[in-house]
Design a protein around this motif. Structure first.
Motif, PDB file in Angstrom:
ATOM      1  N   HIS A 186       0.833  -1.303   0.102  1.00  0.00           N
ATOM      2  CA  HIS A 186       0.142   0.162  -0.048  1.00  0.00           C
ATOM      3  C   HIS A 186       0.746   1.255   0.152  1.00  0.00           C
ATOM      4  O   HIS A 186       1.932   1.219   0.051  1.00  0.00           O
ATOM      5  N   TYR A 212      -7.066  -0.480   2.509  1.00  0.00           N
ATOM      6  CA  TYR A 212      -6.959   0.941   2.435  1.00  0.00           C
ATOM      7  C   TYR A 212      -5.507   1.256   1.916  1.00  0.00           C
ATOM      8  O   TYR A 212      -4.455   0.462   2.341  1.00  0.00           O
ATOM      9  N   ALA A 213      -5.558   2.232   1.220  1.00  0.00           N
ATOM     10  CA  ALA A 213      -4.093   2.779   0.743  1.00  0.00           C
ATOM     11  C   ALA A 213      -3.200   3.132   1.814  1.00  0.00           C
ATOM     12  O   ALA A 213      -1.902   3.277   1.712  1.00  0.00           O
ATOM     13  N   TYR A 214      -3.675   3.772   2.824  1.00  0.00           N
ATOM     14  CA  TYR A 214      -2.877   4.265   3.721  1.00  0.00           C
ATOM     15  C   TYR A 214      -3.290   3.773   5.279  1.00  0.00           C
ATOM     16  O   TYR A 214      -4.434   3.839   5.700  1.00  0.00           O
ATOM     17  N   CYS A 231      -6.835   4.217   8.947  1.00  0.00           N
ATOM     18  CA  CYS A 231      -6.765   3.405   7.817  1.00  0.00           C
ATOM     19  C   CYS A 231      -7.862   4.178   6.949  1.00  0.00           C
ATOM     20  O   CYS A 231      -8.905   4.367   7.164  1.00  0.00           O
ATOM     21  N   GLY A 232      -7.296   4.311   5.983  1.00  0.00           N
ATOM     22  CA  GLY A 232      -8.244   4.960   4.638  1.00  0.00           C
ATOM     23  C   GLY A 232      -7.693   5.195   3.318  1.00  0.00           C
ATOM     24  O   GLY A 232      -6.572   4.714   3.037  1.00  0.00           O
ATOM     25  N   SER A 233      -8.320   5.992   2.510  1.00  0.00           N
ATOM     26  CA  SER A 233      -8.110   6.052   1.247  1.00  0.00           C
ATOM     27  C   SER A 233      -7.250   7.655   0.894  1.00  0.00           C
ATOM     28  O   SER A 233      -6.816   7.790  -0.432  1.00  0.00           O
ATOM     29  N   SER A 234      -6.789   8.322   2.134  1.00  0.00           N
ATOM     30  CA  SER A 234      -6.217   9.534   1.767  1.00  0.00           C
ATOM     31  C   SER A 234      -4.989   9.733   2.717  1.00  0.00           C
ATOM     32  O   SER A 234      -5.105   9.220   3.669  1.00  0.00           O
ATOM     33  N   ASN A 241     -13.103   9.382   4.002  1.00  0.00           N
ATOM     34  CA  ASN A 241     -13.072   7.862   3.987  1.00  0.00           C
ATOM     35  C   ASN A 241     -11.867   7.299   4.643  1.00  0.00           C
ATOM     36  O   ASN A 241     -11.158   6.693   4.506  1.00  0.00           O
ATOM     37  N   ASN A 242     -11.922   7.926   5.888  1.00  0.00           N
ATOM     38  CA  ASN A 242     -10.679   7.282   6.894  1.00  0.00           C
ATOM     39  C   ASN A 242     -11.327   6.625   8.289  1.00  0.00           C
ATOM     40  O   ASN A 242     -12.485   7.170   8.492  1.00  0.00           O
TER      41      ASN A 242
END
Length: 373
Positions: A186, A212-214, A231-234, A241-242
């Motif tokens: 990720h 998740y990416a982050y 954990c989230g997308s940003s 979206n966290n």
């Protein structure tokens, strides 16, 4: 709160420097509607405490149990000011901060340009942080420092210096560290490294099962067996979206713990800074309370049920930092005598009814606050 790459109820107050904030008299109970988040359905397992077999075949036992939780009202916080100076302060009224950056400078081992992301073991025996140019690091690296700052070392998993992307975490024995960095499946992942003699084991991926990416801002549970994290997308939780996630220190049992959908009508699309305290998971969120939706610290109770506004008496609060005795730290932007919205480090009672501002007039950097006995 921004991690690396790179976040009222009115009530009567007695405002003096380092003041005590009294409870709100007969303030009625605040009720919130909502359902308990369902258990994970992604096939995740219960975190295990079995020994870990590393890639090189070494068998590493699970971390030892932490020391008994203190009940004497001790506690310390570790924080950053001016984006570069790390300090430690006792969780009591009138305490004066210790400049850990200055103490590290006196060792004559380089650095001084920037220290940040401080964290400590539950008993305060060990600290980890990101430091620029210390102990032979060419750049910003993860270091381990004892309580008395009598020395320190680069943490080099598998012989490789690490540049952490946010808060790391360390167990009481000092020989297990969880840290966020790049280079995995990720954009940002959590890894563990274990001290083996005078060296550190190759990094072990913990968040491989995360969708998740982050995966950032590591915080160990009091028993040292699990890690809670953003954990989230940003890269910035405020980007939306966290969620709050957890995984064991062996990399098993990944699950999403709570998100903005845990209660109706969320004002924001992210929760952040999940940290497990004595009574449950503390985290930031903005759900309706009466006629407003302030961003405050909430509690997901161990006993079950929906999140509750544990910090409803502290409007506009972030960065929950639970102490072993049940109290918790917060960065309070809306305290009395604080019209400019500085992030004042405050310690709240276990029930959130009142608290003490520890750093009146000081704007603490909102990139994570460490805590220990």
């Amino acid at each position: 709160m921004r991690h690396a790459l790179p976040l009222s109820l009115l009530f009567s107050l007695c405002a003096v420097s380092g003041f005590l904030v009294p409870a709100c008299g007969d303030d009625p109970d605040v009720t919130v509607d909502g359902s308990v988040p369902p258990p994970p359905t992604d096939g995740s397992t219960v975190p295990t405490t079995d020994a870990t077999v590393l890639e090189d075949g070494a068998i590493v036992p699970p971390p030892p149990p932490p020391p008994p939780l203190p009940t004497d009202g001790g506690g310390h916080f570790y924080y950053t000011v001016n984006e570069k100076t790390v300090l430690r302060i006792a969780a009591k009224q009138g305490a004066q901060p210790e400049n850990l950056t200055a103490a590290l400078n006196r060792l004559g081992k380089g650095g001084g340009a920037r220290d940040r992301y401080p964290s400590a073991s539950i008993d305060g025996a060990w600290m980890v942080m990101s430091a620029d140019g210390r102990f032979g690091c060419q750049g910003e690296c993860l270091i381990r420092v004892p309580r008395d700052v009598s020395g320190g070392e680069l943490v080099k998993p598998g012989g490789e210096a690490i540049s952490p992307e946010g808060l790391s975490a360390i167990v009481a024995s000092g020989d297990l560290i969880v840290f966020p960095t790049t280079g995995g499946p990720h954009r940002v992942d959590l890894y563990a490294t274990r001290r083996q003699g005078s060296t550190w084991s190759a990094k072990q991926l913990l968040t491989g099962a995360s969708p998740y990416a982050y995966n950032n801002a590591a915080s160990l549970t009091f028993d040292g067996q699990r890690v809670t994290f953003d954990c989230g997308s940003s890269p910035y939780p405020e980007g939306g979206n966290n969620f709050a996630c957890e995984v064991s220190v062996t990399g098993t049992g990944f699950r999403k713990v709570v998100g903005p959908d845990a209660l109706p009508n969320p004002r924001q699309t992210y929760v952040q800074n999940p940290r497990e305290g004595l009574d449950g998971l503390l985290f930031e969120m903005a759900w309706p309370i009466g006629g407003t939706s302030p961003e405050i610290v909430w509690l997901l109770p161990n006993a079950g049920g929906p999140p509750t506004p544990i910090a409803k008496n502290f409007n506009n609060t972030v960065a929950a930092s639970p102490l072993p005795d049940g109290r918790f730290g917060i960065l309070w932007l809306d305290s009395p005598n604080n019209p400019s919205g500085r992030h004042e480090l405050t310690v709240a009672l276990r029930d959130g009814s009142s608290g003490i501002v520890l750093t009146p007039g000081v704007d603490v950097t909102d990139n994570g606050v460490g805590c220990s006995d």
